[in-house]
Design an enzyme around this catalytic site. Sequence first.
Site, short mmCIF file in Angstrom:
data_model
loop_
_atom_site.label_atom_id
_atom_site.label_comp_id
_atom_site.label_asym_id
_atom_site.label_seq_id
_atom_site.Cartn_x
_atom_site.Cartn_y
_atom_site.Cartn_z
N ARG A 1 0.78 -1.34 0.07
CA ARG A 1 -0.10 -0.04 -0.04
C ARG A 1 0.84 1.25 0.08
O ARG A 1 0.81 2.08 1.08
CB ARG A 1 -0.95 -0.10 1.07
N PRO A 2 1.85 1.40 -1.18
CA PRO A 2 2.67 2.68 -1.09
C PRO A 2 1.46 4.01 -1.45
O PRO A 2 0.33 3.70 -1.59
CB PRO A 2 3.37 2.31 -2.38
N ASP B 1 2.88 6.27 -3.33
CA ASP B 1 3.64 7.31 -4.37
C ASP B 1 2.67 8.35 -5.15
O ASP B 1 2.94 9.30 -5.51
CB ASP B 1 4.40 6.25 -5.40
N THR C 1 -6.72 5.20 -7.27
CA THR C 1 -6.38 5.13 -5.97
C THR C 1 -7.67 5.80 -5.24
O THR C 1 -7.78 7.16 -5.62
CB THR C 1 -4.92 5.90 -5.53
N ILE D 1 -6.75 -5.74 -6.99
CA ILE D 1 -6.47 -4.67 -6.18
C ILE D 1 -5.36 -4.58 -5.28
O ILE D 1 -4.27 -4.00 -5.31
CB ILE D 1 -7.73 -4.10 -5.31
N ARG E 1 -12.76 -2.12 14.16
CA ARG E 1 -12.38 -0.84 13.44
C ARG E 1 -13.41 -0.58 12.36
O ARG E 1 -13.44 0.64 12.01
CB ARG E 1 -11.24 -1.22 12.47
C1 EPZ Z 1 -9.44 2.68 0.20
O1 EPZ Z 1 -7.77 2.25 0.62
C2 EPZ Z 1 -10.20 1.93 1.24
N1 EPZ Z 1 -9.78 2.53 2.58
C3 EPZ Z 1 -9.65 0.45 1.54
O2 EPZ Z 1 -10.85 -0.04 2.67
C4 EPZ Z 1 -10.13 -0.26 0.20
O3 EPZ Z 1 -10.03 -1.86 0.36
C5 EPZ Z 1 -9.39 0.41 -1.02
O4 EPZ Z 1 -9.86 1.90 -0.88
C6 EPZ Z 1 -9.77 -0.07 -2.43
O5 EPZ Z 1 -11.17 -0.14 -2.65
C7 EPZ Z 1 -10.38 3.85 2.79
O6 EPZ Z 1 -11.15 4.48 2.04
C8 EPZ Z 1 -10.00 4.51 4.09
P1 EPZ Z 1 -6.12 2.44 -2.94
P2 EPZ Z 1 -6.67 2.82 -0.28
O7 EPZ Z 1 -5.31 3.87 -2.79
O8 EPZ Z 1 -7.28 4.21 -0.79
C9 EPZ Z 1 -2.15 0.66 -4.78
C10 EPZ Z 1 -10.60 -0.52 4.92
O9 EPZ Z 1 -10.03 -0.94 6.00
N2 EPZ Z 1 -1.80 2.18 -4.75
O10 EPZ Z 1 -7.58 2.50 -3.85
O11 EPZ Z 1 -5.35 2.76 0.57
C11 EPZ Z 1 -2.37 -0.07 -3.58
O12 EPZ Z 1 -1.46 -0.58 -3.14
C12 EPZ Z 1 -9.91 -0.51 3.53
O13 EPZ Z 1 -11.93 -0.13 5.01
C13 EPZ Z 1 -0.04 2.44 -5.09
O14 EPZ Z 1 0.41 1.64 -5.70
O15 EPZ Z 1 -6.83 2.02 -1.81
C14 EPZ Z 1 -3.64 -0.86 -4.06
O16 EPZ Z 1 -2.96 -2.05 -4.37
C15 EPZ Z 1 -9.19 -1.78 3.37
N3 EPZ Z 1 0.01 3.68 -5.00
C16 EPZ Z 1 -4.15 -0.36 -5.04
O17 EPZ Z 1 -3.47 0.90 -5.49
C17 EPZ Z 1 -0.53 4.68 -4.32
O18 EPZ Z 1 0.04 5.88 -4.22
C18 EPZ Z 1 -5.61 0.57 -4.66
O19 EPZ Z 1 -5.32 1.13 -3.57
C19 EPZ Z 1 -1.94 4.42 -3.78
C20 EPZ Z 1 -2.51 3.27 -3.82
#
Ligand code: EPZ
Length: 428
Positions: A129-130, A132, A170, A334, A404
Amino acid sequence: MTNTTSYTSDSFVVEGGNPLRGTVRISGAKNASLPILFATILTEETCTIEDVPDLIDIKNACELLRLLGAEGERAEGRVVIHPSGIKSYETPSHIVRRMRASILSMSPLLGRLRKAKVALPGGCSIGQRPIDQHLKFFSHAGAQVSVKDGFVYLEIEKKRPVEFRFDLITVTGTENALIYLSSVEGRSVLRNIALEPEVMDLAEVLKKMGANIEIEGRTAIIEGTEELRGFQHRVIPDRIEAGTFMVASLLTGGEVLLENVNLNHMGAVLKVLEEIGGRVESLGPDRVKVVRKGAFSPAEVITAEYPGFPTDMQAQVMVLLAITEGRSVIYESIFENRFQHVKELNKMGAKIEVRGRSAFIEGVDKLTGAEVFSTDLRASASLVLAGLIAEGTTVIRDIYHLDRGYERLEEKLKALGASVERLPVLVS
Ligand code: EPZ
């Protein structure tokens, strides 16, 4: 069953076999409440947010706002924030470690104080979960961005509008950008944004505060302003909690009526539940019943960004497929490590094999109670679901993961006829 070993948190003891019947009210969405709470940092005026769920993550977010200098009160789902006293721009590591969504404080602190110092979030059990994309956006928007001693430092002299395209979709990256740009005079454009209902709910709040936001496809046009106002807002229902109770109703062969549901947010989930063997009966704009149509059919489920099938429902649907005769497959596109619940479900007699991002499921006719361990929020929900139908007793450890994201889950399940007891942790 006593909880003699000292665990880090409470446990659940679940006796399987009871069909769930009755009515459950779905709480407000955690993942809409969090960005909206952080958006209050952008204004000096009072903000009132209704239907905020009573969860550990929400308590953490309110604690952070107080640490930054805001006043506020929270009771019966209503949160009132008086943000005029905010003067600190630092989000400490103990808060970020508890809740990675605190990275959403970067954007309003930079927007209001032109500075932010936020502890770097670690990875967690579901993946690296970077952030970047978040940092790329802020530097593209003209901020000095540096990472040192486990903190992200952001600073900007003169705020200016910007055009930015995310390399990948994201959710919180989009939310950080929308919050920041709402406080920037002029016309900004964001491309390849996330469209989750929680992101749209945040956009509604930013518009109430005085920003102008238009979304067309995955492009957002934002006319921001330095003068953002307070607001009143009721948070959208939690579509993941709703999906979890729909699965519980199907799994147990019961008949659960859900209230406070927005079916427009649940197309992909309803499609999969109907494909497996559920019948969705809508009883009004925000009331729905999901009941078993007959024998379940195996399915192939692929998680995707909204409007695709949500990754946050993957573990729950896996339990349904685990007791569906035939071979099913779930592909988790994802997160790179979101199958921690598989080994726990296999302890209960499931036959699931993980290869890379695919889980191959051979349906079995029953699960058996066992001691299992929660690893993350949605995985722990799937273990509770499995316990509801397992033969005998299931003990689920480390329930703080569940606390949580699910408000009073054992009370809601007991009211529907489930046999669930919370075993408070006894430090021996
Ligand atoms: C949000 O997390 C949610 N959290 C997550 O719920 C949810 O699983 C996720 O979105 C996907 O729908 C909140 O809204 C607080 P992403 P988020 O950025 O924003 C990669 C819960 O506890 N990525 O959409 O952190 C990342 O690694 C959580 O309710 C990058 O590589 O998820 C992932 O593989 C669990 N670089 C994918 O993108 C970045 O800078 C999606 O991540 C950002 C993300």
